[in-house]
Scaffold this active site. Sequence first.
Site, PDB file in Angstrom:
ATOM      1  N   LYS A 113      17.249   7.176  17.585  1.00 27.74           N
ATOM      2  CA  LYS A 113      18.134   6.015  17.418  1.00 27.74           C
ATOM      3  C   LYS A 113      18.940   5.749  18.686  1.00 27.74           C
ATOM      4  O   LYS A 113      19.147   4.597  19.075  1.00 27.74           O
ATOM      5  CB  LYS A 113      19.062   6.259  16.230  1.00 27.74           C
ATOM      6  CG  LYS A 113      18.308   6.309  14.900  1.00 27.74           C
ATOM      7  CD  LYS A 113      19.177   6.891  13.807  1.00 27.74           C
ATOM      8  CE  LYS A 113      18.469   6.900  12.460  1.00 27.74           C
ATOM      9  NZ  LYS A 113      19.148   7.710  11.450  1.00 27.74           N
TER      10      LYS A 113
ATOM     11  N   GLY B  63      17.496  11.313  -0.922  1.00 31.55           N
ATOM     12  CA  GLY B  63      16.597  10.410  -0.196  1.00 31.55           C
ATOM     13  C   GLY B  63      17.073  10.082   1.212  1.00 31.55           C
ATOM     14  O   GLY B  63      16.589   9.137   1.840  1.00 31.55           O
TER      15      GLY B  63
ATOM     16  N   ALA C  88       0.838  -1.203   0.000  1.00 33.30           N
ATOM     17  CA  ALA C  88       0.000   0.000   0.000  1.00 33.30           C
ATOM     18  C   ALA C  88       0.868   1.247   0.000  1.00 33.30           C
ATOM     19  O   ALA C  88       1.926   1.284   0.627  1.00 33.30           O
ATOM     20  CB  ALA C  88      -0.909   0.020   1.234  1.00 33.30           C
TER      21      ALA C  88
ATOM     22  N   VAL D  85      18.016   1.791  13.111  1.00 34.22           N
ATOM     23  CA  VAL D  85      19.232   2.456  13.607  1.00 34.22           C
ATOM     24  C   VAL D  85      20.379   2.222  12.630  1.00 34.22           C
ATOM     25  O   VAL D  85      20.708   1.078  12.300  1.00 34.22           O
ATOM     26  CB  VAL D  85      19.637   1.931  15.003  1.00 34.22           C
ATOM     27  CG1 VAL D  85      20.866   2.692  15.510  1.00 34.22           C
ATOM     28  CG2 VAL D  85      18.495   2.069  15.997  1.00 34.22           C
TER      29      VAL D  85
HETATM   30  P1  NDP Z   1       9.241   7.858   1.861  1.00 30.02           P
HETATM   31  O1  NDP Z   1       8.535   9.138   2.132  1.00 30.02           O
HETATM   32  O2  NDP Z   1      10.185   7.783   0.725  1.00 30.02           O
HETATM   33  O3  NDP Z   1       8.129   6.721   1.623  1.00 30.02           O
HETATM   34  C1  NDP Z   1       6.980   6.572   2.411  1.00 30.02           C
HETATM   35  C2  NDP Z   1       5.999   5.665   1.708  1.00 30.02           C
HETATM   36  O4  NDP Z   1       4.877   5.486   2.559  1.00 30.02           O
HETATM   37  C3  NDP Z   1       5.489   6.204   0.389  1.00 30.02           C
HETATM   38  O5  NDP Z   1       5.273   5.157  -0.507  1.00 30.02           O
HETATM   39  C4  NDP Z   1       4.160   6.846   0.808  1.00 30.02           C
HETATM   40  O6  NDP Z   1       3.250   6.910  -0.262  1.00 30.02           O
HETATM   41  C5  NDP Z   1       3.697   5.835   1.829  1.00 30.02           C
HETATM   42  N1  NDP Z   1       2.715   6.425   2.752  1.00 30.02           N
HETATM   43  C6  NDP Z   1       2.908   7.474   3.582  1.00 30.02           C
HETATM   44  N2  NDP Z   1       1.763   7.734   4.252  1.00 30.02           N
HETATM   45  C7  NDP Z   1       0.861   6.810   3.832  1.00 30.02           C
HETATM   46  C8  NDP Z   1      -0.505   6.567   4.122  1.00 30.02           C
HETATM   47  N3  NDP Z   1      -1.181   7.344   4.976  1.00 30.02           N
HETATM   48  N4  NDP Z   1      -1.119   5.548   3.492  1.00 30.02           N
HETATM   49  C9  NDP Z   1      -0.465   4.784   2.603  1.00 30.02           C
HETATM   50  N5  NDP Z   1       0.832   4.985   2.266  1.00 30.02           N
HETATM   51  C10 NDP Z   1       1.468   5.988   2.879  1.00 30.02           C
HETATM   52  O7  NDP Z   1       9.915   7.422   3.226  1.00 30.02           O
HETATM   53  P2  NDP Z   1      11.226   6.535   3.419  1.00 30.02           P
HETATM   54  O8  NDP Z   1      11.139   5.317   2.592  1.00 30.02           O
HETATM   55  O9  NDP Z   1      12.418   7.393   3.323  1.00 30.02           O
HETATM   56  O10 NDP Z   1      11.110   6.157   4.976  1.00 30.02           O
HETATM   57  C11 NDP Z   1      10.230   5.137   5.418  1.00 30.02           C
HETATM   58  C12 NDP Z   1      10.577   4.784   6.859  1.00 30.02           C
HETATM   59  O11 NDP Z   1      11.918   4.294   6.892  1.00 30.02           O
HETATM   60  C13 NDP Z   1      10.535   5.966   7.825  1.00 30.02           C
HETATM   61  O12 NDP Z   1      10.118   5.492   9.087  1.00 30.02           O
HETATM   62  C14 NDP Z   1      11.997   6.413   7.909  1.00 30.02           C
HETATM   63  O13 NDP Z   1      12.297   7.062   9.118  1.00 30.02           O
HETATM   64  C15 NDP Z   1      12.680   5.057   7.820  1.00 30.02           C
HETATM   65  N6  NDP Z   1      14.047   5.084   7.359  1.00 30.02           N
HETATM   66  C16 NDP Z   1      14.373   5.757   6.212  1.00 30.02           C
HETATM   67  C17 NDP Z   1      15.672   5.721   5.738  1.00 30.02           C
HETATM   68  C18 NDP Z   1      16.059   6.434   4.479  1.00 30.02           C
HETATM   69  O14 NDP Z   1      17.258   6.411   4.150  1.00 30.02           O
HETATM   70  N7  NDP Z   1      15.133   7.044   3.741  1.00 30.02           N
HETATM   71  C19 NDP Z   1      16.708   4.991   6.451  1.00 30.02           C
HETATM   72  C20 NDP Z   1      16.262   4.298   7.659  1.00 30.02           C
HETATM   73  C21 NDP Z   1      14.977   4.357   8.071  1.00 30.02           C
HETATM   74  P3  NDP Z   1       3.298   8.152  -1.281  1.00 30.02           P
HETATM   75  O15 NDP Z   1       4.684   8.196  -1.867  1.00 30.02           O
HETATM   76  O16 NDP Z   1       2.309   7.793  -2.286  1.00 30.02           O
HETATM   77  O17 NDP Z   1       2.991   9.366  -0.470  1.00 30.02           O
HETATM   78  N1  HSE Z   2      17.054  10.573   7.904  1.00 26.62           N
HETATM   79  C1  HSE Z   2      17.826   9.496   8.399  1.00 26.62           C
HETATM   80  C2  HSE Z   2      19.296   9.843   8.333  1.00 26.62           C
HETATM   81  C3  HSE Z   2      17.547   8.252   7.612  1.00 26.62           C
HETATM   82  O1  HSE Z   2      19.646  10.801   7.652  1.00 26.62           O
HETATM   83  O2  HSE Z   2      20.101   9.181   8.983  1.00 26.62           O
HETATM   84  C4  HSE Z   2      18.214   7.022   8.164  1.00 26.62           C
HETATM   85  O3  HSE Z   2      17.668   6.649   9.382  1.00 26.62           O
END
Ligand code: NDP
Ligand code: HSE
Length: 435
Positions: A203, A185, A43, A130
């Site tokens: 973290k 990203g 989703a 983390v």
């Molecule tokens: P993104 O914003 O790239 O992706 C989030 C995704 O969740 C998108 O597909 C978005 O859909 C979907 N989404 C958000 N809200 C909803 C909702 N209400 N219903 C359905 N889908 C939803 O985030 P990231 O991938 O960067 O991060 C995801 C998690 O991973 C976070 O908790 C982040 O802290 C963690 N994280 C991220 C890292 C990174 O390097 N980016 C590293 C380590 C952890 P849409 O795009 O259509 O809005």
């Molecule tokens: N926003 C986070 C960072 C993603 O920059 O470290 C990884 O948790």
Amino acid sequence: MKPVNVGLLGLGTVGGGTVNVLRRNAHEITRRAGRGIRVSCAAARDRPRDCNVEGIRFSRDPYSVVDDPDVQIVVELIGGVELARELILRAIANGRHVVTANKALIARHGNELFAAARARGVMVAFEAAVAGGIPIIKAIREGLAGNRIEWLAGIINGTCNYMLSAMREEGREFDEALAEAQRLGYAEADPAFDVDGIDAAHKLTILASIAFGIPLQFDRLHVEGIRYITRTDVVYAEELGYRIKHLGFARATAQGIELRVHPTLIPHRRLIANVDGVMNAVLVNGDAVGPTLYYGAGAGAEPTASAVVADLVDVVRVLTSDPENRVPHLAFQPDALADTPILPMEAVETAYYLRLQALDQPGVLADVTRILGERGISIEAMVQKEPAEGQDDVSVILLTHRVREGQMNDAIQHIERLQSVTAPVTRIRVEGLGR
Ligand code: NDP
Ligand code: HSE
């Protein structure tokens, strides 16, 4: 054996990376897990961005994923706290195992989620929460299980490290470096979480719990971000033989546990001082093993997916095992968690870098050293810079020996009251990170 069905919440940076890694390495992953692992449904709010969703049922309703009767493991990668918490609690109530990368959620609601998971006999795995791709949770929870952890220090926010590196190496400005980290990203949906230190605090909360066997206590941390770090401080630190890193630091002392996140000067000869760009590193000091250092990409699609997929393999390996005999969520048995106090910041002892802006006139340094001396603060090094062109105040940089934060707060207040001191004092803590 039939493959295990995964329901994926979120198809953004990490969700897309997870789909790609599961597809590309399907053969190796099956050999390791003993069964195939396939994403059966996913989703997101919009169509997925950078992954091939062929064969995956797509929905805009995340509840359809957690309620899907064919899903055995729910992977939460949407981020944020409230909706993610609701979805995970519902997945647990439905008897699904959960994998998440959501450090904000684990740091704030992990105690509740783990209790619910234990009651239902399911796992909540959170390696990706983390330090991105570094398997630091597994290293501390399992690899160092024979140790009393004395302290740990980590560069655990890739965005801040990327920005500080760009400021030091390329002379970039703060806003420009942040925009680049967002484009790549690395940053959170709200980048204030990164630059204000909140993400690193989430973290560190998790690391401290698994290192010291204490409940998750996010609200007890001292948190500072990097907004007040200027390129001037980066350059002066370098001249004194230090690098400025945004560091999470946790130490067990006889009085309690120090838990703090702030910019820190680290001697540049330390390996961790040379961790640049989006890379993260965590230095863990155990009483038996001594210092150990873990290094790798701290953010980004596939490095984070690497940790998510490792959790999936772990869960699949123990799908049929007795829930009582699994590795505890917080490394220590739930009834063995300790109520060790968290020290207030005023009681923490550390060394300091101070930068003062002062009028270039006789007696200024004498006043400053008197204020420090009266509070038992001894100076290790002092440098006065030439006034910048057209200015009549100078930068004075002081490195002090270790002193309690409360004493230093008092000294800084008195220094800032001097007529000759023209701006608030910049204070950055210094850690040697030796054994
Ligand atoms: P993104 O914003 O790239 O992706 C989030 C995704 O969740 C998108 O597909 C978005 O859909 C979907 N989404 C958000 N809200 C909803 C909702 N209400 N219903 C359905 N889908 C939803 O985030 P990231 O991938 O960067 O991060 C995801 C998690 O991973 C976070 O908790 C982040 O802290 C963690 N994280 C991220 C890292 C990174 O390097 N980016 C590293 C380590 C952890 P849409 O795009 O259509 O809005
Ligand atoms: N926003 C986070 C960072 C993603 O920059 O470290 C990884 O948790």
